[in-house]
Design a protein around this motif. Sequence first.
Motif, PDB file in Angstrom:
ATOM      1  N   ALA A   1      23.741  44.285  19.135  1.00 59.92           N
ATOM      2  CA  ALA A   1      24.023  42.946  19.653  1.00 59.92           C
ATOM      3  C   ALA A   1      25.393  42.921  20.321  1.00 59.92           C
ATOM      4  CB  ALA A   1      23.952  41.914  18.531  1.00 59.92           C
ATOM      5  N   TYR A   2      26.391  43.506  19.661  1.00 58.67           N
ATOM      6  CA  TYR A   2      27.731  43.538  20.251  1.00 58.67           C
ATOM      7  C   TYR A   2      27.781  44.427  21.493  1.00 58.67           C
ATOM      8  CZ  TYR A   2      29.940  40.963  16.476  1.00 58.67           C
ATOM      9  OH  TYR A   2      30.302  39.985  15.594  1.00 58.67           O
ATOM     10  N   VAL A   3      27.162  45.589  21.430  1.00 61.68           N
ATOM     11  CA  VAL A   3      27.182  46.493  22.580  1.00 61.68           C
ATOM     12  C   VAL A   3      26.489  45.852  23.772  1.00 61.68           C
ATOM     13  CG1 VAL A   3      26.279  48.696  23.438  1.00 61.68           C
ATOM     14  CG2 VAL A   3      27.399  48.594  21.221  1.00 61.68           C
ATOM     15  N   THR A   4      25.344  45.238  23.539  1.00 62.60           N
ATOM     16  CA  THR A   4      24.605  44.585  24.621  1.00 62.60           C
ATOM     17  C   THR A   4      25.399  43.421  25.204  1.00 62.60           C
ATOM     18  OG1 THR A   4      22.533  45.193  23.583  1.00 62.60           O
ATOM     19  CG2 THR A   4      22.442  43.450  25.210  1.00 62.60           C
ATOM     20  N   ALA A   5      26.035  42.640  24.341  1.00 60.93           N
ATOM     21  CA  ALA A   5      26.818  41.503  24.823  1.00 60.93           C
ATOM     22  C   ALA A   5      28.010  41.950  25.659  1.00 60.93           C
ATOM     23  CB  ALA A   5      27.285  40.659  23.639  1.00 60.93           C
ATOM     24  N   VAL A   6      28.701  42.983  25.212  1.00 63.11           N
ATOM     25  CA  VAL A   6      29.850  43.489  25.971  1.00 63.11           C
ATOM     26  C   VAL A   6      29.394  44.072  27.306  1.00 63.11           C
ATOM     27  CG1 VAL A   6      31.651  45.261  25.988  1.00 63.11           C
ATOM     28  CG2 VAL A   6      31.320  43.841  23.964  1.00 63.11           C
ATOM     29  N   MET A   7      28.301  44.833  27.287  1.00 57.75           N
ATOM     30  CA  MET A   7      27.787  45.399  28.538  1.00 57.75           C
ATOM     31  C   MET A   7      27.340  44.308  29.506  1.00 57.75           C
ATOM     32  SD  MET A   7      28.158  48.600  28.801  1.00 57.75           S
ATOM     33  CE  MET A   7      27.055  48.975  30.139  1.00 57.75           C
ATOM     34  N   LEU A   8      26.790  43.222  28.981  1.00 50.26           N
ATOM     35  CA  LEU A   8      26.386  42.119  29.853  1.00 50.26           C
ATOM     36  C   LEU A   8      27.602  41.457  30.491  1.00 50.26           C
ATOM     37  CD1 LEU A   8      24.093  40.469  31.015  1.00 50.26           C
ATOM     38  CD2 LEU A   8      24.195  39.011  28.989  1.00 50.26           C
ATOM     39  N   LEU A   9      28.680  41.324  29.751  1.00 53.03           N
ATOM     40  CA  LEU A   9      29.909  40.767  30.334  1.00 53.03           C
ATOM     41  C   LEU A   9      30.480  41.693  31.402  1.00 53.03           C
ATOM     42  CD1 LEU A   9      31.676  39.300  27.190  1.00 53.03           C
ATOM     43  CD2 LEU A   9      30.474  38.062  28.994  1.00 53.03           C
TER      44      LEU A   9
END
Length: 109
Positions: free
Chosen positions: A13-21
């Motif tokens: 969840a954190y990795v995906t959120a950071v990559m989306l930003l």
Amino acid sequence: MKRSVLTRYRVMAYVTAVMLLILCACMVAKYGFDTGADLTFAVSQAHGVLFMIYLVFAFDLGSKAKWPFGKLLWVLVSGTIPLAAFFVERKVRAEVEPLVDGGLATARA
């Protein structure tokens, strides 16, 4: 439920959120300032692969936590909305943590 199921979900969840930003910033650079097309392509490909892994882990967590379809769908879609995954992850962790601890307590008894 094993703690590893929740941990895998949280990490993705954190990795995906950071990559989306990062992807959003790259898109602004590409379309707003006409620069960084190659970087945008690489980041978008990486985010796509990581998002698929996130979907698998979120579905695994949802099936083990026995979530209704609507809640599972919201958790899965939250990875596509910038910043949403951060808030959804906190809420999911708060709800699933007692299931993890409860499972450990019953296994020890």
